[in-house]
Design a protein around this motif. Sequence first.
Motif, short mmCIF file in Angstrom:
data_model
loop_
_atom_site.label_atom_id
_atom_site.label_comp_id
_atom_site.label_asym_id
_atom_site.label_seq_id
_atom_site.Cartn_x
_atom_site.Cartn_y
_atom_site.Cartn_z
N ARG A 1 -1.65 -7.94 -3.92
CA ARG A 1 -2.42 -6.81 -3.37
C ARG A 1 -2.13 -5.52 -4.14
O ARG A 1 -3.03 -4.74 -4.42
N ALA A 2 -0.86 -5.30 -4.47
CA ALA A 2 -0.48 -4.05 -5.12
C ALA A 2 -1.03 -3.93 -6.54
O ALA A 2 -1.33 -2.83 -6.99
N LEU A 3 -1.19 -5.06 -7.22
CA LEU A 3 -1.59 -5.02 -8.62
C LEU A 3 -3.06 -5.35 -8.86
O LEU A 3 -3.56 -5.14 -9.97
N ALA A 4 -3.75 -5.82 -7.85
CA ALA A 4 -5.15 -6.21 -8.02
C ALA A 4 -6.06 -4.99 -8.15
O ALA A 4 -5.82 -3.95 -7.52
N GLU B 1 0.80 -1.23 0.00
CA GLU B 1 0.00 0.00 0.00
C GLU B 1 0.82 1.27 0.00
O GLU B 1 0.36 2.30 -0.50
N GLU B 2 2.03 1.24 0.54
CA GLU B 2 2.73 2.49 0.82
C GLU B 2 3.63 2.99 -0.29
O GLU B 2 3.66 4.17 -0.57
N ILE C 1 5.04 -13.44 1.61
CA ILE C 1 5.12 -11.98 1.69
C ILE C 1 5.27 -11.38 0.30
O ILE C 1 4.55 -10.46 -0.08
N GLU C 2 6.20 -11.92 -0.47
CA GLU C 2 6.43 -11.42 -1.83
C GLU C 2 5.17 -11.57 -2.68
O GLU C 2 4.75 -10.64 -3.36
N GLY C 3 4.58 -12.75 -2.66
CA GLY C 3 3.41 -13.02 -3.50
C GLY C 3 2.19 -12.21 -3.11
O GLY C 3 1.55 -11.60 -3.96
N GLN D 1 10.48 -5.27 -8.69
CA GLN D 1 10.23 -6.00 -9.93
C GLN D 1 11.36 -5.79 -10.94
O GLN D 1 11.73 -6.72 -11.67
N GLU D 2 11.92 -4.59 -10.99
CA GLU D 2 13.06 -4.35 -11.88
C GLU D 2 14.25 -5.21 -11.46
O GLU D 2 14.94 -5.78 -12.31
#
Length: 186
Positions: free
Chosen positions: A158-161, A98-99, A151-153, A108-109
């Motif tokens: 959450r970030a992309l949904a 979220e932050e 945690i990664e998944g 991701q890079e």
Amino acid sequence: MATGHTDPQRRERIIAATLDLIAEEGIAHVSHRKIAARAGVPLGSMTYHFGGMDELLREAFSRFTDHIVAVFDAHLGAAADRDQARTAVADLVHSLSEESQRDLVLTQELYTLAARRPVYRELTHEWMRRSRVHLEKHFDPDTARQLDALIEGLTLHRALAKKPHDRALTVEAIARITEPADRRAR
């Protein structure tokens, strides 16, 4: 602004500018010229402080992984027991997702580089090892590895949904992984 050897922050500004540009434009669009302009340094400073783009990227991503490990520590460092650690893991997932869009993009890079180039894979391996150190204070090594992947998944999902899952799902996933083996067998 100080110049030459009297500017002790120049190297740090170059590293920060590199990470900022990667987060904004992607690694494919980063160049010495753009980094120097962003950092407010002469182009020659790039080769004075770094042996090339690859050295600069490794240093920048090393700093980034230090930052993420510090985020892990901030969340997990105060946990006194397994229950508090479970709560801290849930807080971490939600905080990471979220932050900071910047941190998500940089992660991701780095993963993309690591998938293609072994030197970056070593950097990610070390990052994962350091992250698991915090988890292993409360969970056995196998559970810590599973939690690290969770945690990664969950952070990425959450970030992309379009509609991120709620905290209850995060807490349930953590509980399933961290439940003692004798309880799972029942």
